[in-house]
Motif scaffolding. Structure first.
Motif, PDB file in Angstrom:
ATOM      1  N   ARG A 295       0.841  -1.209   0.000  1.00  0.00           N
ATOM      2  CA  ARG A 295       0.000   0.000   0.000  1.00  0.00           C
ATOM      3  C   ARG A 295       0.879   1.263   0.000  1.00  0.00           C
ATOM      4  NH1 ARG A 295      -5.081   0.988   0.819  1.00  0.00           N
ATOM      5  NH2 ARG A 295      -5.725   3.060   1.460  1.00  0.00           N
ATOM      6  N   LYS A 296       1.883   1.259   0.900  1.00  0.00           N
ATOM      7  CA  LYS A 296       2.732   2.454   0.979  1.00  0.00           C
ATOM      8  C   LYS A 296       3.429   2.716  -0.363  1.00  0.00           C
ATOM      9  CE  LYS A 296       5.032   1.886   5.021  1.00  0.00           C
ATOM     10  NZ  LYS A 296       5.841   2.314   6.181  1.00  0.00           N
ATOM     11  N   SER A 297       3.854   1.610  -0.996  1.00  0.00           N
ATOM     12  CA  SER A 297       4.597   1.804  -2.252  1.00  0.00           C
ATOM     13  C   SER A 297       3.669   2.209  -3.398  1.00  0.00           C
ATOM     14  CB  SER A 297       5.368   0.520  -2.604  1.00  0.00           C
ATOM     15  OG  SER A 297       4.447  -0.478  -2.972  1.00  0.00           O
ATOM     16  N   ARG A 298       2.359   2.049  -3.231  1.00  0.00           N
ATOM     17  CA  ARG A 298       1.436   2.442  -4.307  1.00  0.00           C
ATOM     18  C   ARG A 298       0.902   3.863  -4.156  1.00  0.00           C
ATOM     19  NH1 ARG A 298      -2.908  -0.311  -3.732  1.00  0.00           N
ATOM     20  NH2 ARG A 298      -2.212  -1.874  -2.250  1.00  0.00           N
ATOM     21  N   MET A 299       1.215   4.542  -3.068  1.00  0.00           N
ATOM     22  CA  MET A 299       0.630   5.867  -2.842  1.00  0.00           C
ATOM     23  C   MET A 299       1.069   6.881  -3.909  1.00  0.00           C
ATOM     24  SD  MET A 299      -1.609   5.936  -0.490  1.00  0.00           S
ATOM     25  CE  MET A 299      -2.168   4.234  -0.617  1.00  0.00           C
ATOM     26  N   ALA A 300       2.313   6.734  -4.374  1.00  0.00           N
ATOM     27  CA  ALA A 300       2.781   7.677  -5.398  1.00  0.00           C
ATOM     28  C   ALA A 300       1.918   7.573  -6.662  1.00  0.00           C
ATOM     29  CB  ALA A 300       4.247   7.406  -5.734  1.00  0.00           C
TER      30      ALA A 300
END
Ligand code: NAD
Length: 437
Positions: A295-300
């Motif tokens: 999830r964190k890596s998809r925020m961008a």
């Protein structure tokens, strides 16, 4: 009582200052000389609301001291608390116990008379046994008890959490250890804080189970938010609708960019490793950890989408860098997963955080640090709220709009009603809520 706190970080410094405030005589020991020098000069090495006042008053009354001299303070202590870091071990996610083991050896060498050694650091099941073995090995003559007393305070509300805890967990089967811990916490259970005595291994596990459960709750609502976006529902109402059920409760049901911070990511990983070694399969916790990282890596991508698919030549303004408000702690902050991919995709990033910029600067090369939210938004194609500091909750959107290149707000913390931003003429993207544009 005379207490020694080893490690003057977020946990050790707050715990030490609060114990002193209860009337104990506390010595905080740290091997970071700069930290001790700055504390000696009355300057806090970390930001925690209210900490400076409570430290100053207890230093003035001579109940709180700071030193690098571990041996002298251990020799005269009734209880020695270990509050050093237990970060993730590089490569395998196990808790790195290097600092704990080193502290145990130093304590062993300095013990004088019966002393309770208390692990406040978050440590895997069985660490108390290891500490006991280390001390026995170094000092077969020593008279001591090793007790587990995990800490549950939250950064940003640490003093209140320490003074008014939901519970205090003490793991020991040693009667003398129990007696000393009862005396240490007596001022708190006069406040009716439940004191739960259990065995040492159980106490060690309580801390990890608590963090894993909270991480699961956050991850659950984050997945619900993703579903809400697909089906046109509002995650905030879903959270309220389930949270009003006493069996569920309203806390930790805020959808966002994924959990970060100095505890949840490392503690979920360490628990998974402990379980693997013990031959138990923690499938829920493993899924939580994996889902959160992805999830964190998809925020961008959400920022890229909001800007129509390309960041080349764009300027992004980021509000909030710390992992949560009211702290300067940057450990595992979502901003650290968001900003580098934005830069890699061709964007220039400006950022502002009320307390975190000093620690953020070396971690975020190439980011221009602004002097306030409005300076940050100046010339930006998109404004992104990553941490919900109070001062971001009532921004002057007429002013923000006048300084931005275009009125686009990506709000990862859902702090504004979509209708309000729409009325200001903004394109507004949030998490798990219907879009109005
Ligand atoms: P921190 O990094 O802020 O502080 C640790 C301190 O220990 C540092 O100042 C370091 O210099 C010092 N230290 C290391 N080895 C030492 C030694 N041998 N002698 C003296 N000092 C030494 O860490 P923290 O955030 O305070 O966390 C400490 C522990 O508490 C961790 O196990 C963490 O998981 C746990 N915990 C943290 C929180 C939180 O919100 N930060 C909450 C609950 C539990």
């Amino acid at each position: 009582m005379r207490l020694t706190m080893i490690g003057a970080g977020y946990v050790g410094l707050v715990s030490g200052a609060c114990f002193a405030d209860f009337g104990h005589v506390v010595t905080c020991v740290d091997n970071n000389e700069d930290r001790i020098r700055s504390l000696g000069a009355g300057k806090m090495p970390i930001y925690e609301p209210g900490l400076d006042r409570i430290v100053a008053s207890n230093v003035a009354e001579d109940r709180l001291r700071f030193t690098t001299d571990l041996a002298a303070s251990v020799a005269s202590a009734d209880a020695v608390f270990i509050a050093v870091g237990t970060p993730s071990r590089r490569g395998d996610g196990h808790a790195d116990l290097t600092y704990v083991h080193a502290a145990a050896r130093l304590i062993a060498a300095a013990l004088d008379g019966f002393t309770v050694i208390v692990t406040k650091s978050t440590v895997p099941v069985g660490t108390g046994d290891q500490i006991e073995a280390i001390i026995r090995e170094e000092r077969s003559d020593a008279d001591f008890a090793v007790v587990s007393n995990p800490e549950f305070l939250r950064e940003g509300a640490a003093i209140d959490d320490f003074k008014r805890p939901n519970r205090i967990v003490v793991g020991t089967t040693d009667p003398r250890g129990r007696e000393v811990m009862q005396e240490v916490y007596r001022p708190l259970y006069l406040n009716q804080a439940p004191l739960l005595f259990t065995d040492r291994r159980t106490a060690e596990l309580v801390k990890y189970a608590a963090n894993a459960f909270l991480a699961t709750k956050i991850t659950f609502i984050n997945e619900m938010a993703d579903l809400c976006e697909k089906v046109g529902a509002d995650v905030q109402d879903v959270a309220r609708g389930i949270g009003l059920d006493n069996r569920i409760g309203p806390k930790f049901l805020h959808a966002g960019p994924g959990f970060g911070g100095s505890c949840f990511p490392k503690d979920t990983l360490a628990l998974i490793r402990t379980a693997e070694e013990a031959g138990a399969d923690l499938r829920i916790v493993s899924a939580v950890s994996d889902i959160n990282e992805s999830r964190k890596s998809r925020m961008a991508d959400r920022v890229v989408d909001a800007l129509g698919g390309s960041l080349e030549g764009r300027t992004i303004a980021v509000l909030g860098l710390t992992f949560k408000p009211n702290t300067d702690d940057m450990r595992e902050a979502p901003s650290l997963s968001l900003i580098p991919p934005l830069q890699a995709a061709g964007a220039s990033v400006r950022a502002y955080d009320p307390q975190g910029m000093e620690f953020a600067r070396p971690l975020l090369p190439g980011v221009t640090l602004a002097k306030d939210a409005y300076d940050c938004a100046t010339g930006a194609d998109a404004l992104v709220i990553v941490t919900e500091w109070e001062s971001f909750r009532a921004l002057d959107f007429a002013r923000i709009k006048s300084v931005m290149k275009q009125p686009l707000l990506v709000d990862f913390r859902n702090i504004y009603p979509p209708s309000e931003l729409h009325a200001h003429g903004f394109t507004y993207r949030s998490v798990g809520r219907p879009r109005l544009d």
